[in-house]
Write an enzyme that holds these catalytic residues in place. Structure first.
Site, mmCIF file in Angstrom:
data_model
loop_
_atom_site.group_PDB
_atom_site.id
_atom_site.type_symbol
_atom_site.label_atom_id
_atom_site.label_comp_id
_atom_site.label_asym_id
_atom_site.label_seq_id
_atom_site.Cartn_x
_atom_site.Cartn_y
_atom_site.Cartn_z
ATOM 1 N N ASP A 1 0.824 -1.202 0.000
ATOM 2 C CA ASP A 1 0.000 0.000 0.000
ATOM 3 C C ASP A 1 0.868 1.266 0.000
ATOM 4 O O ASP A 1 1.968 1.258 0.555
ATOM 5 C CB ASP A 1 -0.903 -0.026 1.246
ATOM 6 C CG ASP A 1 -2.083 0.906 1.119
ATOM 7 O OD1 ASP A 1 -2.296 1.481 0.036
ATOM 8 O OD2 ASP A 1 -2.805 1.063 2.125
ATOM 9 N N GLY B 1 0.108 5.485 -4.381
ATOM 10 C CA GLY B 1 -0.504 6.766 -4.757
ATOM 11 C C GLY B 1 0.077 7.909 -3.944
ATOM 12 O O GLY B 1 0.441 8.958 -4.485
ATOM 13 N N ARG B 2 0.186 7.694 -2.627
ATOM 14 C CA ARG B 2 0.739 8.747 -1.763
ATOM 15 C C ARG B 2 2.208 9.021 -2.076
ATOM 16 O O ARG B 2 2.662 10.156 -2.031
ATOM 17 C CB ARG B 2 0.564 8.357 -0.276
ATOM 18 C CG ARG B 2 -0.810 8.697 0.257
ATOM 19 C CD ARG B 2 -1.108 7.994 1.541
ATOM 20 N NE ARG B 2 -1.454 6.593 1.303
ATOM 21 C CZ ARG B 2 -1.552 5.662 2.250
ATOM 22 N NH1 ARG B 2 -1.297 5.986 3.498
ATOM 23 N NH2 ARG B 2 -1.895 4.437 1.952
ATOM 24 N N HIS C 1 2.692 3.524 -8.897
ATOM 25 C CA HIS C 1 2.515 2.092 -9.184
ATOM 26 C C HIS C 1 3.742 1.543 -9.920
ATOM 27 O O HIS C 1 4.164 0.414 -9.685
ATOM 28 C CB HIS C 1 1.248 1.863 -10.015
ATOM 29 C CG HIS C 1 -0.014 2.191 -9.267
ATOM 30 N ND1 HIS C 1 -0.242 1.771 -7.974
ATOM 31 C CD2 HIS C 1 -1.120 2.899 -9.624
ATOM 32 C CE1 HIS C 1 -1.427 2.205 -7.566
ATOM 33 N NE2 HIS C 1 -1.975 2.898 -8.544
ATOM 34 N N SER D 1 -7.140 -5.862 -6.144
ATOM 35 C CA SER D 1 -8.260 -6.476 -5.420
ATOM 36 C C SER D 1 -9.525 -6.408 -6.258
ATOM 37 O O SER D 1 -9.616 -5.632 -7.223
ATOM 38 C CB SER D 1 -8.482 -5.750 -4.087
ATOM 39 O OG SER D 1 -9.157 -4.534 -4.307
ATOM 40 N N TRP E 1 -11.405 -2.330 -9.079
ATOM 41 C CA TRP E 1 -12.062 -1.951 -10.336
ATOM 42 C C TRP E 1 -12.779 -0.611 -10.194
ATOM 43 O O TRP E 1 -13.100 0.037 -11.180
ATOM 44 C CB TRP E 1 -13.085 -3.006 -10.761
ATOM 45 C CG TRP E 1 -12.505 -4.352 -11.075
ATOM 46 C CD1 TRP E 1 -12.585 -5.462 -10.305
ATOM 47 C CD2 TRP E 1 -11.752 -4.725 -12.244
ATOM 48 N NE1 TRP E 1 -11.934 -6.519 -10.916
ATOM 49 C CE2 TRP E 1 -11.411 -6.089 -12.113
ATOM 50 C CE3 TRP E 1 -11.317 -4.040 -13.388
ATOM 51 C CZ2 TRP E 1 -10.681 -6.779 -13.062
ATOM 52 C CZ3 TRP E 1 -10.587 -4.729 -14.344
ATOM 53 C CH2 TRP E 1 -10.274 -6.079 -14.176
ATOM 54 N N ARG F 1 -11.613 2.090 -9.181
ATOM 55 C CA ARG F 1 -10.704 3.225 -9.433
ATOM 56 C C ARG F 1 -10.937 3.787 -10.838
ATOM 57 O O ARG F 1 -11.531 3.110 -11.683
ATOM 58 C CB ARG F 1 -9.258 2.762 -9.280
ATOM 59 C CG ARG F 1 -8.975 2.364 -7.862
ATOM 60 C CD ARG F 1 -7.521 2.078 -7.621
ATOM 61 N NE ARG F 1 -7.344 1.798 -6.204
ATOM 62 C CZ ARG F 1 -6.211 1.957 -5.530
ATOM 63 N NH1 ARG F 1 -5.127 2.373 -6.135
ATOM 64 N NH2 ARG F 1 -6.158 1.694 -4.243
ATOM 65 N N LEU G 1 11.251 -20.256 -4.621
ATOM 66 C CA LEU G 1 10.189 -19.392 -4.081
ATOM 67 C C LEU G 1 8.953 -19.406 -4.986
ATOM 68 O O LEU G 1 9.070 -19.281 -6.213
ATOM 69 C CB LEU G 1 10.706 -17.949 -3.989
ATOM 70 C CG LEU G 1 9.666 -16.891 -3.602
ATOM 71 C CD1 LEU G 1 9.357 -16.946 -2.110
ATOM 72 C CD2 LEU G 1 10.122 -15.491 -3.995
ATOM 73 N N ARG H 1 1.802 -5.057 6.035
ATOM 74 C CA ARG H 1 1.096 -4.008 5.286
ATOM 75 C C ARG H 1 1.892 -2.718 5.417
ATOM 76 O O ARG H 1 2.227 -2.296 6.529
ATOM 77 C CB ARG H 1 -0.329 -3.790 5.782
ATOM 78 C CG ARG H 1 -1.042 -2.721 4.945
ATOM 79 C CD ARG H 1 -2.538 -2.652 5.160
ATOM 80 N NE ARG H 1 -3.116 -1.731 4.179
ATOM 81 C CZ ARG H 1 -4.359 -1.781 3.730
ATOM 82 N NH1 ARG H 1 -5.176 -2.705 4.159
ATOM 83 N NH2 ARG H 1 -4.790 -0.907 2.847
ATOM 84 N N SER I 1 -8.451 -5.287 4.330
ATOM 85 C CA SER I 1 -8.953 -4.928 3.006
ATOM 86 C C SER I 1 -9.298 -6.157 2.146
ATOM 87 O O SER I 1 -8.870 -6.264 1.001
ATOM 88 C CB SER I 1 -7.940 -4.040 2.266
ATOM 89 O OG SER I 1 -7.706 -2.873 2.995
HETATM 90 C C1 FPP Z 1 -2.134 0.191 -3.299
HETATM 91 O O1 FPP Z 1 -1.596 1.470 -3.227
HETATM 92 C C2 FPP Z 1 -1.487 -0.518 -4.393
HETATM 93 C C3 FPP Z 1 -2.137 -1.101 -5.445
HETATM 94 C C4 FPP Z 1 -3.586 -1.120 -5.573
HETATM 95 C C5 FPP Z 1 -1.374 -1.734 -6.533
HETATM 96 C C6 FPP Z 1 -0.189 -2.483 -6.100
HETATM 97 C C7 FPP Z 1 0.583 -2.920 -7.270
HETATM 98 C C8 FPP Z 1 1.919 -2.916 -7.343
HETATM 99 C C9 FPP Z 1 2.780 -2.512 -6.244
HETATM 100 C C10 FPP Z 1 2.604 -3.384 -8.571
HETATM 101 C C11 FPP Z 1 2.177 -4.756 -8.931
HETATM 102 C C12 FPP Z 1 3.274 -5.545 -9.440
HETATM 103 C C13 FPP Z 1 3.131 -6.744 -10.013
HETATM 104 C C14 FPP Z 1 4.261 -7.639 -10.090
HETATM 105 C C15 FPP Z 1 1.872 -7.195 -10.584
HETATM 106 P P1 FPP Z 1 -2.536 2.723 -3.446
HETATM 107 O O2 FPP Z 1 -2.502 3.112 -4.857
HETATM 108 O O3 FPP Z 1 -3.899 2.440 -2.907
HETATM 109 O O4 FPP Z 1 -1.816 3.792 -2.576
HETATM 110 P P2 FPP Z 1 -2.486 5.018 -1.800
HETATM 111 O O5 FPP Z 1 -3.262 4.402 -0.657
HETATM 112 O O6 FPP Z 1 -1.319 5.795 -1.369
HETATM 113 O O7 FPP Z 1 -3.362 5.741 -2.769
#
Ligand code: FPP
Length: 255
Positions: free
Chosen positions: A35, A38-39, A52, A80, A84, A86, A146, A203, A211
């Protein structure tokens, strides 16, 4: 056997000191809610998708660390069933990330003997996402190192309802007796059938909730939270999480 590792003294302060990890008590299955992308981007005046992208690069570092430390399964919450909701541009970007990640790092994953798997509603993913992930699954199917388990279009409630539907269908067909249902049998109908429950769930970003992630499977999981945003989550912090895990006493309801 002990592994000496440099690590960060606290979650926030980058003070290095040595810690000892015990090889025999490395959590077999680590799950991460990645998580804060975005921030991370907002803080830099960048669009959310830049967070991302940086988060995706960080996945590579943590996969490598997990593999080197002897973790058996690393489950990463990448998308998750609720994501969708978003904006479409962000969803489209998130759906391209697995492809970008695997196009860039698949050779390295193969070299490290990593096996790629997914949990979640795979068939509902866009075709380009499915193709890229399926290719990686096929290429790594025989690997014995792994397990990189990517939770993609995953929701725990959705998973539990699917299991219920599958079981009730079998009861109606006479293939299953309702009385035979117990915790072990129920677990076999979940996406995690072959990988089991996480020992440790991390987390990032200061949020302290599940979540809709691995609700059934985390009944006895140890939780570890950090304020650090996912793109900044380092190998050292990963080691710190494992080291804190090793200090915990797991009692599974006993004494
Ligand atoms: C949550 O942060 C993050 C996600 C919804 C996406 C996570 C995906 C990746 C880290 C990359 C995936 C990589 C692979 C290998 C598939 P947020 O955007 O909700 O953050 P915020 O709470 O700061 O807005």
């Amino acid at each position: 056997m002990q592994i000496k590792l440099p690590f960060l003294k606290t979650n926030k302060k980058a003070t290095k000191e040595n810690i000892t990890l015990h090889r025999e008590n490395i959590p077999g299955h680590v799950a991460i809610i990645m998580d804060g992308n975005g921030r991370w981007a907002n803080k830099r005046g960048l669009p959310r998708v830049a967070g991302h992208k940086e988060g995706m690069s960080n996945v590579k570092k943590i996969v490598s660390a997990a593999s080197n430390l002897g973790v058996k399964v690393l489950t990463l919450y990448a998308f998750s069933t609720e994501n969708w909701r978003r904006p479409k541009t962000e969803v489209d970007y998130l759906m391209k990330l697995p492809m970008e990640f695997l196009n860039t790092y698949l050779p390295e994953l193969i070299e490290k003997n990593v096996k790629v798997q997914t949990i979640g509603d795979f068939l509902a993913l866009p075709e380009h996402t499915r193709k890229a992930v399926q290719h990686a699954k096929d290429k790594t199917a025989e690997n014995s190192g792994l397990v990189l388990n990517i939770a993609l279009n995953y929701g725990s409630r959705d998973e539990i309802i699917r299991a219920m539907k599958a079981m009730t269908g079998e009861i109606v067909n006479g293939q299953l007796e309702a009385d035979d249902i117990d915790e072990d049998l129920f677990s076999r109908y979940l996406f995690t059938d072959d990988i089991g429950d996480p020992d440790l769930l991390i987390r990032t970003s200061g949020e302290q909730r599940l979540s809709n992630f691995l609700l059934w499977q985390s009944a006895y999981t140890e939780f570890w939270f950090t304020d650090v945003l996912w793109p900044d989550f380092s190998e050292q912090l990963f080691e710190k999480a494992l080291s804190d895990y090793q200090q915990r006493k797991r009692r599974y309801g006993g004494i």
